[in-house]
Write an enzyme that holds these catalytic residues in place. Structure first.
Site, PDB file in Angstrom:
ATOM      1  N   LYS A 124       0.829  -1.204   0.000  1.00 60.94           N
ATOM      2  CA  LYS A 124       0.000   0.000   0.000  1.00 60.94           C
ATOM      3  C   LYS A 124       0.867   1.259   0.000  1.00 60.94           C
ATOM      4  O   LYS A 124       0.648   2.181  -0.798  1.00 60.94           O
ATOM      5  CB  LYS A 124      -0.922   0.003   1.212  1.00 60.94           C
ATOM      6  CG  LYS A 124      -1.741   1.285   1.377  1.00 60.94           C
ATOM      7  CD  LYS A 124      -2.456   1.306   2.716  1.00 60.94           C
ATOM      8  CE  LYS A 124      -2.938   2.696   3.063  1.00 60.94           C
ATOM      9  NZ  LYS A 124      -3.466   2.797   4.430  1.00 60.94           N
ATOM     10  N   ASP A 142      -6.878   1.192   0.843  1.00 68.50           N
ATOM     11  CA  ASP A 142      -6.982   1.349   2.292  1.00 68.50           C
ATOM     12  C   ASP A 142      -8.371   0.918   2.751  1.00 68.50           C
ATOM     13  O   ASP A 142      -9.148   0.343   1.976  1.00 68.50           O
ATOM     14  CB  ASP A 142      -6.682   2.794   2.707  1.00 68.50           C
ATOM     15  CG  ASP A 142      -7.757   3.772   2.247  1.00 68.50           C
ATOM     16  OD1 ASP A 142      -8.669   3.369   1.490  1.00 68.50           O
ATOM     17  OD2 ASP A 142      -7.700   4.944   2.654  1.00 68.50           O
TER      18      ASP A 142
END
Length: 214
Positions: A124, A142
């Site tokens: 991420k 997310d």
């Protein structure tokens, strides 16, 4: 799980997102690639606002890996003590700085594999840096994107990897660069976890979510 939306519906959704916010921006304060990398690494399990409060004064003094090494672990730990998990994050940031200086000439690499090899940097974080700084169509999933992807059918999936692939596979190419920012902002301010603000939603009529609010 909500079914995957069809191509035309997704295209219309992102056409509306683009019309309402042509150039969406990330909300983490940064001044260059390195400070962005540090900020994103610090933001794990923390809010952007909370990270910004600590990093604005920090980045005024420290904006390169060498300056971070010169600052030292103790001073860094003190500077970010208001951020969750700050002790481990401080250690990772210092180790990251050591590697960047030793192996990359103090520069942030533009390779996902190289970024993910750094301490405290997962997929991420790497994707955020690749997208925001190097302008690659990388998708950082997310909690907001995971929720919206499954709630709306834009990019459903049982885990973040599946949702990331769904974004890449189903969102038209012309929207890939800003896709994750539009989704994050939509989830942060409109399609919130509890009592989403459906009355203010630009895609309300296209969203299959059954428990819409008035």
């Amino acid at each position: 799980m909500v079914k995957q939306l069809d191509y035309q519906t997704i295209k219309e959704i992102f056409t509306r997102f683009q019309a309402s916010e042509p150039e969406p921006q990330g909300e983490l304060f940064h001044t260059n690639a390195y400070t962005l990398l540090v900020a994103v690494a610090l933001s794990a399990q923390a809010t952007d606002a909370g990270v910004n409060k600590a990093t604005r004064p920090l980045f005024a003094k420290v904006d390169t890996p060498q300056k971070m090494l010169d600052l030292g672990l103790e001073a860094l730990t003190e500077a970010i003590k208001t951020i969750g998990l700050f002790r481990n994050k401080a250690k990772n940031v210092m180790k990251m700085a050591e590697i960047l200086v030793a192996d990359y000439g103090g520069e942030v690499p533009s390779s996902r594999a190289a970024l993910q090899s750094l301490p405290g940097v997962g997929r991420k974080t790497a994707n955020v840096v690749l997208n925001m700084w190097f302008h690659m169509p990388a998708q950082a999933v997310d909690t907001h994107i995971f929720r919206i992807g499954n709630r709306t059918g834009i990019c459903p999936g049982k885990n973040v990897d599946i949702v990331e692939r769904a974004i890449e596979d189903h969102i038209p190419a012309e929207f890939q660069q800003h896709a994750h920012h539009w989704l994050i902002l939509h989830g942060r301010y409109i399609c919130i976890a509890r009592k989403p603000k459906c009355g203010n939603c630009v895609i309300r009529d296209l969203c299959p979510y059954e428990d819409k609010t008035i």
